[in-house]
Design a protein around this motif. Sequence first.
Motif, short mmCIF file in Angstrom:
data_model
loop_
_atom_site.label_atom_id
_atom_site.label_comp_id
_atom_site.label_asym_id
_atom_site.label_seq_id
_atom_site.Cartn_x
_atom_site.Cartn_y
_atom_site.Cartn_z
N TYR A 1 -1.02 -6.70 -1.35
CA TYR A 1 -1.22 -5.59 -0.39
C TYR A 1 -1.16 -6.08 1.05
O TYR A 1 -1.47 -5.32 1.96
CB TYR A 1 -2.59 -4.95 -0.63
N MET B 1 4.51 -3.40 0.12
CA MET B 1 3.65 -4.15 -0.79
C MET B 1 4.47 -4.57 -2.01
O MET B 1 5.55 -4.02 -2.27
CB MET B 1 2.44 -3.33 -1.22
N ARG C 1 6.85 1.12 -0.43
CA ARG C 1 6.34 1.51 0.87
C ARG C 1 4.88 1.86 0.71
O ARG C 1 4.52 2.66 -0.15
CB ARG C 1 7.09 2.74 1.41
N LYS C 2 4.01 1.30 1.52
CA LYS C 2 2.59 1.60 1.41
C LYS C 2 2.31 3.04 1.82
O LYS C 2 2.87 3.53 2.80
CB LYS C 2 1.78 0.64 2.28
N GLY C 3 1.47 3.70 1.03
CA GLY C 3 1.09 5.07 1.36
C GLY C 3 2.12 6.11 1.01
O GLY C 3 1.91 7.29 1.27
N ARG C 4 3.22 5.68 0.43
CA ARG C 4 4.26 6.65 0.06
C ARG C 4 4.59 6.52 -1.41
O ARG C 4 4.29 5.52 -2.05
CB ARG C 4 5.52 6.41 0.89
#
Lengths: 482, 231
Positions: free
Chosen positions: B138, B144, B209-212
């Motif tokens: 992370y 990530m 993609r982080k958060g997606r």
Amino acid sequence: MTETRKIVIDPVTRVEGHGRVTLLLDEAHQVTEARVHIVEFRGFERFVQGRPYWEAPVLVQRLCGICPVSHHLCAAKAIDEVVGMSDETLTETARGMRRLMHYGQVLQSHALHYFYLAAPDLLLGVDSQPALRNVIGLAALDPELAKRGILIRKFGQEIIRATAGKKIHGISAVPGGIHKNLSPAERDTFFQGGEIPSVDTVIAWCSELIEHYRAYHARNRAWIDGFAHDPANCLSLVGPDGQMDLYHGNLRCIDAQGKRILDDINYHQYLDHYAEEAREWTYMKFPYLRVLGAERGWMRVGPLARINVCEGIPTPKAQAALEVFRSENGRYSHRVLHTHWARVIEMLHCAERIREWLHNPVLQGEDLVRKGGFHPVGIGFLEAPRGTLIHHYEVAESGEILKCNLIVSTTHNNESMNRSVRMVAERVLGGQRDISEGMLNQVEVAIRAYDPCLSCATHALGQMPLRVQAVQQGEVVQEWIR
Amino acid sequence: MSEVTKVGIVVDGRSIEVVEGASLVDVLRLAGIDVPTLCWTRDVDPPLGTCRVCAVRVDGREVAACTLAVRAGMQVECAAPDLAELQQGVVELLFAEGNHFCPACEKSGDCELQTMGYRMGMTHSRFPYRFESYSLDYRGQRLMLERNRCIHCKRCTDLFTDDEGHRVFCFLGKGSQTQVVMDLEREAKLSEHKCDEAVALCPVGAILRKGRGFDRPIGTRASDTPERMDR
């Protein structure tokens, strides 16, 4: 020489998941112990740890194939908070799509339970032939009723497909919103009907279903009302005006007489009021309200509790049905088999809500997702078909889920379900030397009224025979196998 | 400009004329034979040749078609049932080696490994799943790594560069301990466009993609077909 008997109902049939009932009878054939054991273990709370937060709404719903939408949406509500949003700040389209999905879910789940799981007991008789006591037997007895049951469920599933992407385990609720709207073509299929009934037809059928149950109740009042009457604390979300709201609201708990125990609290404060007790003979915990303690603080959730808790239902036909229910059964009902009546009233409410949302052009909007700042805690509540559902996540700023707490409807109902089983076992089996399959089925009928989802509750499916053993001094002296 | 030389080869008993030295995968596809590939991407020279899914038989020997340049007189077999079995076996091994939990994967519907499994009619792996525990990384700003899904194809390590031409990903360790890592300083400077490019380049859901995620509706993803959409 004393003789005690141990009766095991394994598995409990026509419920979601895998459970077992153990009854202990003393030498006078009186029930001394009655327990519902949840013998499967799922462990989702643990293996969600370490996963990315945006995966939670899609991952956690896999703990169930019946009510995945409830978990999908409850997790999404919690994860919205992680990305700085809440139900109040989502876009109108996102909120509407999620609500439409939820009403489709409650409708199809209630239809599944009523027609496939409960109605065979009610219409064919609790002691009818087990081989025919199912939806196939129901179809032979009343083909039109069975057909409607299947089609109402299909309608709800198609609502889910249109809003979530597929009927089971959809993926549309994303952190901060929804990833699709409802196209006019999708919307119109529910107005026009065809392979599925139109929304107007579903509303009409649900109205008739309530009358069907009401007439059944009138013919069998003594049995239904006397089956299991257990006054309980009742818990559910309510809208800001105390009206039924299955998707969002404040948390209200009343005692058996209607006195407020939790007075419309913000559900984010639930940990201030909740505690959970673990018992060694089951994987399912026993939640209770701290203010009353473990002995008196247990709660009932689900359709009957919601009917008791709410001031009214904000759709006209369901409100009228509620008024009839209350005029015939009193303001607060704690008769366990009235749960089915409450369930069909909720089906009508969902169908009415679905029609309202289908007419709302906001569902064709293009503004689908919003995000704010990161927040390390997300808590979601909603009223799943079986009752109040809680998802609670703690998330690192990196995106990793650190902790997950799930309190599902069936867990809320654990103590209530055990009490109902004991009550029915004492009444039906107490003093009886010879025990019939029909008598044992009545114990299952008590459990089925709660529509428990045992796989959800313990974070296996299978077909095993019902086994009853008479145990004397530790040895099986008699055994029945269904 | 170099001169193009045409040579004759035989593919499944059919004689065809091809450009000498061309990749066998390219040649077969031009001839209408859809040989399966995973690590292979168009115009990469030299080819990665890591996954071996494109196994065909050349002059009686099984080889990875992407690593082979055609030469005159080659006898190529693609349609033999045992080759389809071999190709599927390779895919099954990839599933058995990693922890590919498609139901909750952001790449589901767009995953090339999943698509290959569907295409081959795979329902399970004949080989025992290893259930090895792989770590998630992370630490990136916007990307990530989900190493449970990495098939070590080397697309990210060999083909991806930042806007300045620097590589961002590399392998660490050897053999079964090999794991993909990223240069966190360079990752932090990647443009949005470059982040999306890295995610798209990964054939599975190992670079995220982080958060997606889950941002495309079922029915609009690359591999969605009517029969797959309810799975």
